[in-house]
Structures are given as C-alpha cells and as structure tokens.
Design a protein around this motif. Structure first.
Motif, PDB file in Angstrom:
ATOM      1  N   ALA A  15      43.672 -41.375 -24.472  1.00  0.00           N
ATOM      2  CA  ALA A  15      42.397 -41.548 -25.168  1.00  0.00           C
ATOM      3  C   ALA A  15      41.331 -40.641 -24.575  1.00  0.00           C
ATOM      4  N   ARG A  16      41.312 -40.537 -23.249  1.00  0.00           N
ATOM      5  CA  ARG A  16      40.307 -39.689 -22.589  1.00  0.00           C
ATOM      6  C   ARG A  16      40.469 -38.232 -22.993  1.00  0.00           C
ATOM      7  N   LEU A  17      41.701 -37.745 -22.996  1.00  0.00           N
ATOM      8  CA  LEU A  17      41.931 -36.338 -23.331  1.00  0.00           C
ATOM      9  C   LEU A  17      41.621 -36.047 -24.793  1.00  0.00           C
ATOM     10  N   LEU A  18      42.008 -36.958 -25.693  1.00  0.00           N
ATOM     11  CA  LEU A  18      41.727 -36.747 -27.110  1.00  0.00           C
ATOM     12  C   LEU A  18      40.223 -36.780 -27.365  1.00  0.00           C
ATOM     13  N   ALA A  19      39.543 -37.802 -26.813  1.00  0.00           N
ATOM     14  CA  ALA A  19      38.093 -37.908 -27.009  1.00  0.00           C
ATOM     15  C   ALA A  19      37.366 -36.730 -26.380  1.00  0.00           C
ATOM     16  N   GLY A  20      37.769 -36.356 -25.160  1.00  0.00           N
ATOM     17  CA  GLY A  20      37.111 -35.237 -24.496  1.00  0.00           C
ATOM     18  C   GLY A  20      37.281 -33.934 -25.254  1.00  0.00           C
ATOM     19  N   THR A  21      38.475 -33.723 -25.805  1.00  0.00           N
ATOM     20  CA  THR A  21      38.719 -32.503 -26.575  1.00  0.00           C
ATOM     21  C   THR A  21      37.868 -32.470 -27.839  1.00  0.00           C
ATOM     22  N   LEU A  22      37.802 -33.595 -28.548  1.00  0.00           N
ATOM     23  CA  LEU A  22      36.997 -33.638 -29.776  1.00  0.00           C
ATOM     24  C   LEU A  22      35.521 -33.426 -29.468  1.00  0.00           C
ATOM     25  N   ILE A  23      35.024 -34.093 -28.429  1.00  0.00           N
ATOM     26  CA  ILE A  23      33.618 -33.939 -28.056  1.00  0.00           C
ATOM     27  C   ILE A  23      33.354 -32.507 -27.588  1.00  0.00           C
ATOM     28  N   GLY A  24      34.286 -31.971 -26.809  1.00  0.00           N
ATOM     29  CA  GLY A  24      34.116 -30.614 -26.317  1.00  0.00           C
ATOM     30  C   GLY A  24      34.126 -29.567 -27.412  1.00  0.00           C
ATOM     31  N   ARG A  25      34.778 -29.886 -28.533  1.00  0.00           N
ATOM     32  CA  ARG A  25      34.846 -28.935 -29.646  1.00  0.00           C
ATOM     33  C   ARG A  25      33.689 -29.088 -30.631  1.00  0.00           C
ATOM     34  N   LEU A  26      32.830 -30.062 -30.412  1.00  0.00           N
ATOM     35  CA  LEU A  26      31.698 -30.255 -31.335  1.00  0.00           C
ATOM     36  C   LEU A  26      30.844 -28.998 -31.521  1.00  0.00           C
ATOM     37  N   PRO A  27      30.480 -28.283 -30.434  1.00  0.00           N
ATOM     38  CA  PRO A  27      29.673 -27.069 -30.644  1.00  0.00           C
ATOM     39  C   PRO A  27      30.333 -26.064 -31.577  1.00  0.00           C
ATOM     40  N   ASN A  28      31.660 -25.930 -31.458  1.00  0.00           N
ATOM     41  CA  ASN A  28      32.383 -24.996 -32.306  1.00  0.00           C
ATOM     42  C   ASN A  28      32.502 -25.508 -33.738  1.00  0.00           C
ATOM     43  N   ALA A  29      32.785 -26.810 -33.884  1.00  0.00           N
ATOM     44  CA  ALA A  29      32.966 -27.386 -35.218  1.00  0.00           C
ATOM     45  C   ALA A  29      31.678 -27.395 -36.027  1.00  0.00           C
ATOM     46  N   THR A  30      30.547 -27.441 -35.355  1.00  0.00           N
ATOM     47  CA  THR A  30      29.253 -27.528 -36.043  1.00  0.00           C
ATOM     48  C   THR A  30      28.482 -26.210 -36.003  1.00  0.00           C
ATOM     49  N   ALA A  31      29.082 -25.161 -35.422  1.00  0.00           N
ATOM     50  CA  ALA A  31      28.343 -23.924 -35.202  1.00  0.00           C
ATOM     51  C   ALA A  31      27.808 -23.319 -36.496  1.00  0.00           C
ATOM     52  N   ALA A  32      28.641 -23.253 -37.522  1.00  0.00           N
ATOM     53  CA  ALA A  32      28.236 -22.566 -38.754  1.00  0.00           C
ATOM     54  C   ALA A  32      26.987 -23.193 -39.359  1.00  0.00           C
ATOM     55  N   ILE A  33      27.018 -24.517 -39.558  1.00  0.00           N
ATOM     56  CA  ILE A  33      25.863 -25.171 -40.179  1.00  0.00           C
ATOM     57  C   ILE A  33      24.665 -25.177 -39.241  1.00  0.00           C
ATOM     58  N   ALA A  34      24.890 -25.332 -37.938  1.00  0.00           N
ATOM     59  CA  ALA A  34      23.780 -25.351 -36.986  1.00  0.00           C
ATOM     60  C   ALA A  34      23.090 -23.995 -36.919  1.00  0.00           C
ATOM     61  N   ILE A  35      23.876 -22.926 -36.948  1.00  0.00           N
ATOM     62  CA  ILE A  35      23.295 -21.573 -36.903  1.00  0.00           C
ATOM     63  C   ILE A  35      22.481 -21.297 -38.157  1.00  0.00           C
ATOM     64  N   VAL A  36      23.025 -21.659 -39.312  1.00  0.00           N
ATOM     65  CA  VAL A  36      22.306 -21.418 -40.570  1.00  0.00           C
ATOM     66  C   VAL A  36      20.978 -22.183 -40.596  1.00  0.00           C
ATOM     67  N   LEU A  37      21.006 -23.448 -40.218  1.00  0.00           N
ATOM     68  CA  LEU A  37      19.772 -24.247 -40.218  1.00  0.00           C
ATOM     69  C   LEU A  37      18.766 -23.696 -39.224  1.00  0.00           C
ATOM     70  N   PHE A  38      19.236 -23.239 -38.075  1.00  0.00           N
ATOM     71  CA  PHE A  38      18.329 -22.689 -37.066  1.00  0.00           C
ATOM     72  C   PHE A  38      17.671 -21.405 -37.560  1.00  0.00           C
ATOM     73  N   VAL A  39      18.461 -20.499 -38.115  1.00  0.00           N
ATOM     74  CA  VAL A  39      17.922 -19.222 -38.582  1.00  0.00           C
ATOM     75  C   VAL A  39      16.922 -19.435 -39.709  1.00  0.00           C
ATOM     76  N   ARG A  40      17.226 -20.326 -40.635  1.00  0.00           N
ATOM     77  CA  ARG A  40      16.298 -20.603 -41.726  1.00  0.00           C
ATOM     78  C   ARG A  40      15.006 -21.220 -41.199  1.00  0.00           C
ATOM     79  N   ASP A  41      15.111 -22.093 -40.195  1.00  0.00           N
ATOM     80  CA  ASP A  41      13.914 -22.696 -39.598  1.00  0.00           C
ATOM     81  C   ASP A  41      13.057 -21.648 -38.905  1.00  0.00           C
ATOM     82  N   GLN A  42      13.700 -20.579 -38.427  1.00  0.00           N
ATOM     83  CA  GLN A  42      12.974 -19.485 -37.767  1.00  0.00           C
ATOM     84  C   GLN A  42      12.380 -18.500 -38.780  1.00  0.00           C
ATOM     85  N   GLY A  43      12.632 -18.741 -40.055  1.00  0.00           N
ATOM     86  CA  GLY A  43      12.127 -17.848 -41.075  1.00  0.00           C
ATOM     87  C   GLY A  43      13.067 -16.716 -41.432  1.00  0.00           C
TER      88      GLY A  43
END
Length: 420
Positions: A15-43
């Motif tokens: 459970a620790r390894l599965l949860a840690g891997t999923l949490i650790g991959r959050l930045p990568n899994a959310t990068a596309a939408i997070a980058i787009v929202l950030f750039v648009r917020d910056q104008g």
C-alpha cells in the motif's frame, strides 16, 4: 474482486509503495492542465501554453528511459530523489519567474520534464520482491497498478482546479510539486526501494531496446497512445456541438470509468496461456470498441460509448506490463517499463496533433476515426510481430526482479560487516 486487491494491499509495503508512487506522479499527471492554467493566468496565449506543455511532455519522454537505465545501474534512491528535486525546482522556477521571459519558461519546462523520476517503472520492478516472487500475485498487482492510474488521472485534474479555486495557478504548481516530493520520499525511504538491485546486465548501448519482442510491444502501444490522444481532442469537438464543457467532462470521465471497471474485472482472476496471445486479443477488443465512437448519437449514448471504449484499456496495459517483464533483457527492467511510458506518451502527443487537422477536414467523425486507425494499427503491429514476441521463454517477474531484490538484501547485510 475487492478481497483480492485488499489482500495485495495488506502485504507489507504494498500500500505504501502504490500510494507513494501515485502521489509522486501527481506533478506529472497534472502538468498539462496546470501549465495551461498558469500561462493563461499570466496573460499568455493558448499557443504559448500549448507549446510549454508540449516541451514538458517531450522532455519527459526523453528523460524517462534515461533515468530508468540509471535506476537499473545505481538503485532507486540515488536516482529517484535527486531527479524529483530537480524536476520540482523546474516547476518552482516557472511559478516564481512567470512567463515574462519566454526562454526561461521553456528552460524550466525542459528541466522539469527531463528529470521527472521514473516512478512507474520503479514500482513495477519492486512488485516481484514485495509480493514474494509469486507470479500470479505480481500479475494481479500489475492490474491493480493499471486501475490506480485511471483513478489518478481522474482525481489529478480535480485537485488542480481545487487548488486554483482556493489560491491561484502559481500556488497550484507549488503545492502539487510539494506533495509529489512527499510521494517520492514515501517510496525511496522504504526498505524494498532502498535494498532493490537490478539483476546483472549485459553491457549494450541499446539497453532494453535490443529486445525484438519489447520493440514490437512498444510499437503497438505507440498507436494505443495515439488513439487516446486523438479521443481527447475529438471529444472536445463533439462537446462543442452537443452542449459544451460539461459534455466533454462526462465523456472523459466515462472513458476513465470504463477503463477502471475493465481493469478491476481483469485483475480479479488468473489467466491461462501466454500473455502475448492474450494481449493480441485485448488490443483487438480495444480497437473494436473504438468503432462505435464514429456513430452520430446524442450525449447520453455517446457517454455510454465512451465508457465502452475504455473497458479494455486497463486490461491491455496490465497485460503489457507482464509482456514487458518477459521480454526485457536482464538488468533493464526499470528502463524497459520507462520506454513503455515514453512510447505511449509520444503516441498520445501525435494523436492529439493528428486529430486537429482531421477534425477541420472531416468533422467529429474524422477525429474519432484517428482513434480507430490507432487501435487497428496497434493490433496490426502485434499480429505482424508474433514470432518476435514469442521469444521470451519465461517471466523474469520471479527469476530476474526477485533475484535483484535478493541481491540488494544481501548487499544491505554485507555493508555493515564491511564497515566493521
């Protein structure tokens, strides 16, 4: 089914390894939408947002197999944690510096993408040792792994939008990458990660890619990724004609739900016969289930068809994990799994790019036709390479990866004796 997965998760460290891997991959899994929202917020423009996200994705595709090979050579903590720190630093750089300097923003994305730690391959290399080398349990863990990915890619975007609503896109980047670092720490500080060692490897500049069977699999999943990338774009066009963003959300959620349900059922039982043969069947069913997306139906029916299109995705991935393990040359298991991530991701990017012109020329049906073509091409690759994929005599889930764990444990015992 629930009891079987619960039994796996009750195994020490699972459970620790599965949860840690999923949490650790959050930045990568959310990068596309997070980058787009950030750039648009910056104008910034959508073009800049898309370009930065694409650069991140390309750098990630390059970095995964390179870091995977480093993990096989030097162990997980020595590579995963420094890579995660550098990757997070790239996102922090973007969040604090903004998009005032376009060159600096691109450099930040290259840095962050290139050093994204290969947690997926690392986890799949650890399963045999954690589960005692029992092949049927390792195969069930691969299915659970595939199901967990669908959950992550569903929950991840929701977390981004929540952080943006509570704070700002810049803070969302910082929070998600901070949480991701905690996930990496959960993995690399665990005993299985610290003691794991790859099996002895034969020196070869091609590494895992010298396996013909692995190359055939990677080629097939390039086209599966292409199909998924095109569905994401075609679904936007369909939603524009049938109710807007809410319909798009339902379609993508249904696609993920279908994959989740399929993965749960697939992992609930043991399967007889060669996994290569089973993979051809699963990919064939996946390709067939893409065909109904060509129908001109209403949102409710299309949502059901999207769920059907996802049913065989997680089972195909879970079976692919087994095939990767069987065909990866000794000592290259992390690198081999990382190549699968790369080929799948590059295929998705090309599918996204190909769907745009198809939509402009032939409408929504043409966009979904790209997905159908990708599914058919994936099946064709597997059919044409049957001989190459029949070359693996046994699974290294027991003989290779478990051996690496045993060697790592022995080394952990020897180190204090040497020091004393």
């Amino acid at each position: 089914m629930a009891a079987g997965y619960a039994e796996l998760l009750r195994t020490r460290y699972a459970a620790r390894l599965l949860a840690g891997t999923l949490i650790g991959r959050l930045p990568n899994a959310t990068a596309a939408i997070a980058i787009v929202l950030f750039v648009r917020d910056q104008g910034g423009s959508y073009s800049l947002a898309g370009a930065l996200a694409a650069v991140y994705g390309l750098a990630n595709a390059v970095g995964q197999p390179l870091l995977g090979r480093a993990v096989d050579l030097y162990g997980q903590p020595r590579v995963q944690l420094p890579a995660a720190l550098v990757s997070a630093a790239g996102m922090v750089w973007l969040a604090l510096a903004g998009t005032g300097s376009v060159g600096a923003a691109y450099a930040a994305m290259v840095l962050s993408g290139l050093f994204t730690p290969p947690l997926e391959g690392g986890l799949r290399a650890l399963w045999p040792g954690v589960l005692g080398g029992r092949e049927e349990r390792v195969h069930a863990a691969y299915a659970m792994d595939a199901v967990a990915q669908e959950i992550m890619y569903t929950v991840g975007p929701l977390l981004v939008t929540l952080c943006v609503a509570l704070w700002s896109p810049a803070v969302a980047l910082l929070v998600l990458n901070g949480v991701g670092l905690l996930g990496v720490l959960m993995v690399v500080l665990s005993e299985p990660s610290r003691t794991w060692r790859s099996a002895p490897r034969e020196a070869h500049w091609l590494g895992a890619l010298r396996s013909r069977g692995l190359l055939a699999l990677l080629g097939a999943f390039f086209f599966v990724g292409m199909a998924l990338g095109s569905i994401a774009v075609a679904a936007v066009a369909y939603a524009d004609d049938h109710g807007g963003q809410a319909v798009y959300g339902w379609l993508m959620a249904a696609l993920g739900l279908g994959a989740l349900v399929g993965g749960v059922f697939y992992g609930a039982r043991q399967w007889a016969g060669a996994p290569e043969r089973r993979l051809r069947l699963l990919v064939g069913l996946l390709a067939v289930c893409y065909l109904p997306l060509l129908l001109d139906v209403g949102p409710v029916a299309m949502t059901a068809l999207a769920a059907l299109a996802g049913v065989f995705l997680a089972p195909s991935l879970a079976c692919a994990f087994i095939v990767v393990d069987r065909h990866a040359p000794a000592g290259t298991v992390t690198e081999a799994f990382s190549w699968l991530v790369t080929f799948f991701g590059v295929g998705a990017a090309i599918g996204t790019a190909a769907a745009g012109p198809a939509l402009e020329r032939g409408g929504v049906a043409a966009g979904f036709a790209v997905a159908c073509g990708g599914g058919a091409a994936a099946l064709l690759v597997l059919m044409l390479t049957q001989r190459a994929m029949a070359g693996a005599g046994r699974s290294r889930a027991v003989a290779g990866s478990a051996e690496g764990v045993a060697e790592g444990a022995a080394e952990a015992v020897r180190e204090p004796l040497i020091k004393n």
